[in-house]
Design an enzyme around this catalytic site. Structure first.
Site, PDB file in Angstrom:
ATOM      1  N   SER A 147      42.191  31.474  45.921  1.00 26.36           N
ATOM      2  CA  SER A 147      41.202  31.182  44.880  1.00 26.36           C
ATOM      3  C   SER A 147      41.899  30.930  43.554  1.00 26.36           C
ATOM      4  CB  SER A 147      40.266  32.370  44.715  1.00 26.36           C
ATOM      5  OG  SER A 147      39.451  32.201  43.575  1.00 26.36           O
ATOM      6  N   TYR A 200      39.733  41.207  43.360  1.00 25.13           N
ATOM      7  CA  TYR A 200      39.774  39.930  44.094  1.00 25.13           C
ATOM      8  C   TYR A 200      40.929  39.065  43.594  1.00 25.13           C
ATOM      9  CZ  TYR A 200      37.896  35.400  45.815  1.00 25.13           C
ATOM     10  OH  TYR A 200      37.718  34.175  46.422  1.00 25.13           O
TER      11      TYR A 200
END
Ligand SMILES: NC(=O)c1ccc[n+]([C@@H]2O[C@H](COP(=O)([O-])OP(=O)(O)OC[C@H]3O[C@@H](n4cnc5c(N)ncnc54)[C@H](OP(=O)(O)O)[C@@H]3O)[C@@H](O)[C@H]2O)c1
Length: 285
Positions: A147, A200
């Site tokens: 990501s 994350y």
């Protein structure tokens, strides 16, 4: 001459980008395939079952249900053992499964789940499949769904070179992640010590770094990570209304798994914008 049948393993196919990847493979557009389609439940998505029952799936593509829970090492090892028993080789491993608790303050259990799933479990799965990928006649490939949240621009300058060290060893990467975990879990001072606020981001930066180590250690394979863009899925929808469809989100991973990428390995791919719908290009991690 008929194309040889390749073997692919794709994780997290029950919804979102993983399902879009699976449907593209099922259409036959990437050639004859045996696909190990893994979900936590171990069952195929309804839409795939319906297509199979109505004989709409491409006859050259065989989709097999597979069970995988990335937080359980025994599940990871069992999947690799099963595929090794049934196949002589694996050509493509797409690590799509991932979890995002989209809040700055998360419980220690959610932080552990994030690091175990996106970082440790995903890289354990890569390691488990390396022997089979090494036997691929077409050149084994691994694609890790990362990501833009894991880009090092979100980390303090003193941390960046530690992730980017060209000779980074697994023990050093694990130590870095443990350092973050201690700051966040035990002291709650991770942001003051230079880490991004969300677990994350750390899990995906560590996945990118692990991708670089794997590529360095396995020069015969093509091993890359990517950001699929901001995609309308359960995960992507947490941050607002995403601009991309799951089918568009599948483009970069499918390109890295089946497209012409030359000898590029160990790199992070993305479009210039998270709304971009191209097949991505190499970017700074
Ligand atoms: N959507 C975006 O905007 C976006 C942006 C950047 C990166 N990504 C990355 O793209 C990938 C796919 O995301 P998505 O948007 O399609 O997410 P999603 O719709 O939430 O799907 C996530 C998938 O991962 C599986 N999964 C989660 N934890 C797992 C575990 N411990 N073991 C095995 N499978 C697990 C889920 O299975 P269950 O259904 O069983 O939970 C599900 O199939 C992820 O790696 C994500 O980080 C997405």
């Amino acid at each position: 001459m008929a194309q040889p049948t390749r073997v692919a393993v794709v994780t997290g196919v029950n919804r979102g980008i993983g399902l879009a990847i699976l449907r593209k493979l099922a259409s036959g557009s990437t050639g004859p395939l045996v696909v190990y389609a893994s979900t936590r439940a171990g069952t195929l998505p309804e839409v795939i079952i319906t297509e199979q029952q109505q004989q709409q799936s491409h006859p050259d593509v065989k989709i097999l249900p597979a069970q995988l829970s990335l937080t359980e090492p025994t599940s990871i090892d069992a999947l690799a053992a099963r595929v090794a028993e049934e196949q002589t080789t694996v050509d493509v491993l797409i690590n799509n499964a991932g979890v995002y608790h989209y809040r700055e303050r998360i419980s220690n259990a959610d932080r552990t789940e994030t690091l175990e799933t996106n970082y440790r479990g995903t890289l354990r799965l890569c390691q488990a499949f390396l022997p089979l990928l090494a036997r691929s006649q077409s050149g084994g490939r691994i694609v890790n769904l990362s990501s833009q949240a894991g880009r090092l621009r979100w980390f303090a300058p003193q941390l960046r070179p530690r992730f980017l060290a060209p000779d980074l060893a697994w023990e050093q990467l694990d130590a870095l992640v443990r350092e973050y975990d201690s700051a966040a879990n035990a002291r709650g001072d991770e942001v003051q010590t230079g880490w991004p606020p969300m677990a994350y981001a750390v899990s995906k930066a560590a996945l990118n770094a692990g991708t670089r180590i794997l590529a360095r250690e396995n020069p015969g394979l093509l091993i890359n990570s990517c950001c699929p863009g901001w995609v309308a899925t359960d995960l992507g929808g947490q941050a607002g209304p995403p601009p991309k469809t799951p089918e568009e989100g599948a483009r970069i991973p499918l390109h890295l798994a089946f497209g012409d990428i030359g000898k590029t390995s160990g790199r992070y791919w993305a479009n210039d914008s998270t709304a971009g719908t191209g097949v991505g290009k190499v970017q700074e991690p």
